[in-house]
Design an enzyme around this catalytic site. Structure first.
Site, PDB file in Angstrom:
ATOM      1  N   CYS A   6       5.806  -5.632   1.755  1.00  0.00           N
ATOM      2  CA  CYS A   6       5.821  -4.608   1.991  1.00  0.00           C
ATOM      3  C   CYS A   6       4.737  -4.001   2.897  1.00  0.00           C
ATOM      4  O   CYS A   6       4.915  -3.660   4.102  1.00  0.00           O
ATOM      5  CB  CYS A   6       5.295  -3.940   0.622  1.00  0.00           C
ATOM      6  SG  CYS A   6       5.534  -1.806   0.252  1.00  0.00           S
ATOM      7  N   TYR A   7       3.520  -3.216   3.066  1.00  0.00           N
ATOM      8  CA  TYR A   7       3.398  -2.056   3.261  1.00  0.00           C
ATOM      9  C   TYR A   7       2.804  -3.518   4.635  1.00  0.00           C
ATOM     10  O   TYR A   7       2.395  -3.654   6.019  1.00  0.00           O
ATOM     11  CB  TYR A   7       1.569  -1.463   3.345  1.00  0.00           C
ATOM     12  CG  TYR A   7       0.941  -0.954   4.615  1.00  0.00           C
ATOM     13  CD1 TYR A   7       1.092   0.756   4.860  1.00  0.00           C
ATOM     14  CD2 TYR A   7       0.226  -1.803   5.047  1.00  0.00           C
ATOM     15  CE1 TYR A   7       0.890   1.304   5.916  1.00  0.00           C
ATOM     16  CE2 TYR A   7      -0.777  -0.862   5.899  1.00  0.00           C
ATOM     17  CZ  TYR A   7      -0.530   0.641   6.035  1.00  0.00           C
ATOM     18  OH  TYR A   7      -1.088   1.632   7.483  1.00  0.00           O
ATOM     19  N   LYS A  49      -7.401  -8.606 -18.034  1.00  0.00           N
ATOM     20  CA  LYS A  49      -7.848  -9.164 -19.986  1.00  0.00           C
ATOM     21  C   LYS A  49      -7.341 -10.569 -19.462  1.00  0.00           C
ATOM     22  O   LYS A  49      -8.926 -11.218 -20.624  1.00  0.00           O
ATOM     23  CB  LYS A  49      -7.489  -8.656 -20.840  1.00  0.00           C
ATOM     24  CG  LYS A  49      -7.655  -8.432 -22.153  1.00  0.00           C
ATOM     25  CD  LYS A  49      -8.790  -8.313 -22.264  1.00  0.00           C
ATOM     26  CE  LYS A  49      -9.247  -6.708 -22.251  1.00  0.00           C
ATOM     27  NZ  LYS A  49     -10.869  -6.769 -22.940  1.00  0.00           N
ATOM     28  N   SER A  71     -20.745  -4.810 -26.509  1.00  0.00           N
ATOM     29  CA  SER A  71     -20.246  -4.044 -27.465  1.00  0.00           C
ATOM     30  C   SER A  71     -19.660  -5.111 -28.294  1.00  0.00           C
ATOM     31  O   SER A  71     -18.867  -3.845 -29.233  1.00  0.00           O
ATOM     32  CB  SER A  71     -18.937  -3.427 -26.573  1.00  0.00           C
ATOM     33  OG  SER A  71     -18.027  -4.209 -26.198  1.00  0.00           O
ATOM     34  N   GLY A  72     -19.313  -6.214 -28.312  1.00  0.00           N
ATOM     35  CA  GLY A  72     -18.931  -7.149 -29.211  1.00  0.00           C
ATOM     36  C   GLY A  72     -17.891  -7.965 -29.212  1.00  0.00           C
ATOM     37  O   GLY A  72     -16.503  -7.867 -29.095  1.00  0.00           O
ATOM     38  N   GLY A  73     -16.722  -6.392 -27.652  1.00  0.00           N
ATOM     39  CA  GLY A  73     -15.470  -6.871 -26.995  1.00  0.00           C
ATOM     40  C   GLY A  73     -15.687  -8.170 -26.535  1.00  0.00           C
ATOM     41  O   GLY A  73     -16.802  -8.826 -26.199  1.00  0.00           O
ATOM     42  N   VAL A  74     -14.375  -9.032 -26.120  1.00  0.00           N
ATOM     43  CA  VAL A  74     -14.402  -9.550 -25.722  1.00  0.00           C
ATOM     44  C   VAL A  74     -15.041 -10.437 -23.968  1.00  0.00           C
ATOM     45  O   VAL A  74     -15.829 -11.026 -23.525  1.00  0.00           O
ATOM     46  CB  VAL A  74     -12.715 -10.277 -25.180  1.00  0.00           C
ATOM     47  CG1 VAL A  74     -11.693  -9.282 -24.757  1.00  0.00           C
ATOM     48  CG2 VAL A  74     -12.957 -11.374 -24.246  1.00  0.00           C
ATOM     49  N   ASP A  75     -14.317  -9.087 -23.128  1.00  0.00           N
ATOM     50  CA  ASP A  75     -15.544  -8.240 -22.352  1.00  0.00           C
ATOM     51  C   ASP A  75     -16.704  -8.649 -21.984  1.00  0.00           C
ATOM     52  O   ASP A  75     -17.530  -9.463 -20.992  1.00  0.00           O
ATOM     53  CB  ASP A  75     -14.791  -7.322 -21.045  1.00  0.00           C
ATOM     54  CG  ASP A  75     -13.660  -7.132 -21.299  1.00  0.00           C
ATOM     55  OD1 ASP A  75     -12.913  -7.704 -21.764  1.00  0.00           O
ATOM     56  OD2 ASP A  75     -13.318  -6.067 -21.159  1.00  0.00           O
ATOM     57  N   GLU A 133       4.505 -10.890  -6.425  1.00  0.00           N
ATOM     58  CA  GLU A 133       3.557 -10.936  -6.657  1.00  0.00           C
ATOM     59  C   GLU A 133       4.439 -10.233  -8.476  1.00  0.00           C
ATOM     60  O   GLU A 133       3.745 -11.374  -9.236  1.00  0.00           O
ATOM     61  CB  GLU A 133       2.248 -10.122  -6.754  1.00  0.00           C
ATOM     62  CG  GLU A 133       2.656  -8.895  -5.893  1.00  0.00           C
ATOM     63  CD  GLU A 133       3.122  -7.880  -5.179  1.00  0.00           C
ATOM     64  OE1 GLU A 133       2.476  -6.944  -4.828  1.00  0.00           O
ATOM     65  OE2 GLU A 133       3.617  -8.662  -4.096  1.00  0.00           O
ATOM     66  N   HIS A 178       7.886  -7.311  -3.598  1.00  0.00           N
ATOM     67  CA  HIS A 178       6.699  -7.714  -3.537  1.00  0.00           C
ATOM     68  C   HIS A 178       6.706  -9.128  -4.575  1.00  0.00           C
ATOM     69  O   HIS A 178       7.392  -9.026  -5.713  1.00  0.00           O
ATOM     70  CB  HIS A 178       6.258  -6.366  -5.088  1.00  0.00           C
ATOM     71  CG  HIS A 178       6.166  -5.661  -3.943  1.00  0.00           C
ATOM     72  ND1 HIS A 178       4.807  -5.349  -3.684  1.00  0.00           N
ATOM     73  CD2 HIS A 178       6.711  -4.646  -3.824  1.00  0.00           C
ATOM     74  CE1 HIS A 178       4.621  -4.120  -2.597  1.00  0.00           C
ATOM     75  NE2 HIS A 178       5.528  -3.388  -3.262  1.00  0.00           N
ATOM     76  N   GLY A 223       1.063  -1.104  -0.054  1.00  0.00           N
ATOM     77  CA  GLY A 223       0.104  -0.073  -0.051  1.00  0.00           C
ATOM     78  C   GLY A 223       0.688   1.181  -0.271  1.00  0.00           C
ATOM     79  O   GLY A 223       1.728   0.991   0.153  1.00  0.00           O
TER      80      GLY A 223
END
Length: 533
Positions: free
Chosen positions: A86-87, A378, A227-231, A175, A173, A59
């Site tokens: 970290c934090y 994504k 929208s037609g997008g992948v999401d 990650e 970190h 953080g």
């Protein structure tokens, strides 16, 4: 998301780190389900969720700041394995009686740690290794019962642990990919220290998300912002699986889509999906609203607000027996939330740019939102799409912003500029689709070393002098943007071969009236964003 995805579950306590979701993702990469929760969650709430382990994120705050995030001390008495970064490392120290000091010298970027002793967390890693640091404050005294397990030249407590209580923390970190043995540390924690088996898969998630979607909706009607997008396509497939024709897909054509795209979207969703589909032609309304608007945030807000109005109008038309359409589903993903500063996990981040699907409802409009992808990157959305049975040409479709070409035209939007950009963008997509296809044939990988993840044109609000056919021209440039990424949180500019760039440039100048120059954007994210506006 459901709180019972699998028998094994790791909770990530979010202290406001912009990359907290990255931790959850790295855990899921190891086939253990993970879920982000606010850092101020109580020990009793955690106990009720029955997790297998806890991870405390990083953080931006100092642990001694007046408004610094804190943690319920009782979580350390739950008997759960805990890993802090970290934090999370520092808040563990001060909560359990240690001390954190302000260093004269900070560490930002790569650093070399040396292990001070053997540790289950560092199993199968070298005594000296490169990690990613981002701090000025540092633990100066460890709590009672803890020992130092790693240090750097400027950070004497780069890692500490109380093995008996199974509490392990690092100043760095693990990650991020820049920590060379970071994933090994996570493996050590999850499998050796926590004793987990790693049986969670995307197929498990499909079943749970389908049940959650069905339970949330009940007998109510849903419209999907398609929208037609992948999401949004993944949400469409999930909704169709969960509630069938209780859901209506609504495609708002704002006139700002890529060349031939509205026709392609309608063909896909009327022929390949067993769903109700409504195509709303709103081109003229959007053109009027955007006329003369130059500020990108204003563009986004106009487009987003009008989207709500358009969807609400469709919902009113779909009302039966006086029952309103209660729910609107949309493909909001985690990077959208990050950039909009609209965190749902308790932390706060700066607003980088507003996203059309996160604009507040205008007066008189209301839906209960269904956003099943709001904790996904994504690449994870693509994996989910494949697990849902979507065809690859939809799953690997180019990302495209909801506001469309309005935010790829710098300055005011006009019919002339739209026509120029649509034609230039079509050439870019044709050439780079072919380039990516060749790489896929050679490597068999969707994201091989030099493949492009997203590519498009930007039309700046300037003109430049050129010469064509021995005559002076004063026409517009276009800017080519092509990036390599996997999750949209970070991106690097694509090192395209010169012959590919030359072919794109030559075709655009020759085939698109009004263009006499092509430039290539070689800026990474950060400091830039992928889109220009």
């Amino acid at each position: 998301m459901s709180q019972n995805q699998a028998n094994e579950k790791v909770l990530v306590l979010d202290f406001g780190a912009q990359y907290a979701q990255l931790i959850a993702r790295r855990v899921r990469d190891l086939h253990v389900y993970s879920e982000i929760v606010p850092c101020d969650i109580s020990a009793d709430e955690i106990r009720a969720m029955e997790p297998s382990a806890l991870i405390l994120s990083g953080g931006p705050a100092s642990v001694y700041a007046d408004d610094a995030p804190s943690v319920d001390p009782a979580i350390f008495d739950l008997g759960l394995p805990i890993l802090g970064f970290c934090y999370g490392h520092q808040i563990t120290a001060v909560t359990l009686g240690g001390e954190v000091g302000h260093s004269e010298v900070g560490e930002y970027g790569p650093a070399t740690i040396e292990r001070d002793r053997e540790s289950a967390l560092f199993n199968a890693t070298p005594l000296e290794q490169t990690v990613w640091m981002s701090h000025r404050d540092a633990v100066s005294a460890v709590p009672e019962g803890f020992v130092v397990t790693a240090s750097t030249s400027v950070c004497p407590v780069a890692a500490m642990e109380n093995a008996e209580r199974r509490i392990f923390t690092t100043q760095f970190h693990p990650e991020v990919k820049h920590t060379e043995y970071g994933q090994q540390l996570l493996k050590n924690f999850l499998f050796n220290i926590c004793g987990l088996e790693g049986t969670w898969t995307m197929d498990n998630l499909v079943e749970t998300m389908t049940a959650d979607f069905r339970a949330q909706v009940g007998e109510d009607r849903v419209i999907l912002a398609l929208s037609g997008g992948v999401d949004s396509s993944v949400v469409a497939a999930l909704g169709a699986r969960a509630i069938g024709r209780q859901m209506t897909c609504v495609f708002i054509n704002h006139g700002l889509l890529r060349k031939n795209e509205p026709e392609q979207v309608e063909e896909v969703f009327t022929k390949q999906f067993d769903v109700d589909f409504i195509h709303v032609h709103a081109e003229e309304r959007y053109a009027k609203l955007l006329d003369g608007v130059t500020d990108p945030e204003q563009k986004r807000r106009i487009i987003g607000t009008q989207f709500w109005n358009e969807f609400f109008a469709v919902a009113k038309d779909l009302e039966t027996d006086g029952r309103p359409v209660k729910y609107l589903a949309q493909g909001t993903i985690y990077p959208d939330i990050i950039e909009s500063g609209a965190r749902k996990t308790g932390g706060k981040t700066a607003t980088i740019k507003s996203h059309h699907n996160l604009i507040p409802f205008p007066e008189g409009v209301h839906f209960d939102l269904i956003e099943p992808l709001d904790h996904f990157f994504k690449d994870e959305v693509r994996e989910l799409g494949l697990a849902l049975g979507l065809p690859e040409h939809i799953v690997y479709r180019q990302p495209f912003p909801g506001p469309g070409l309005a935010i790829r035209i710098i300055g005011a939007v006009s019919p002339e500029k739209l026509e120029i950009l649509k034609n230039a963008d079509a050439i870019v997509r044709e050439e780079l689709d072919e380039y990516n296809a060749r790489l896929f044939e050679q490597t068999g990988e969707r994201n091989s070393e030099h493949s492009c993840w997203q590519y498009f044109c930007v039309l700046p609000d300037i003109k430049s002098v050129g010469v064509m056919g021995d005559e002076r021209t004063y026409a517009r440039p276009v800017i080519l943007r092509a990036v390599e990424s996997s999750d949209a949180m970070t991106a690097d500019w694509a090192r395209l071969p010169y012959e590919v760039l030359a072919r794109i440039s030559g075709r655009i100048v020759a085939e698109v009236p009004g263009i006499n120059r092509v430039a290539y954007d070689i800026t990474s994210k950060p400091p830039a964003t992928i889109e220009w506006e």
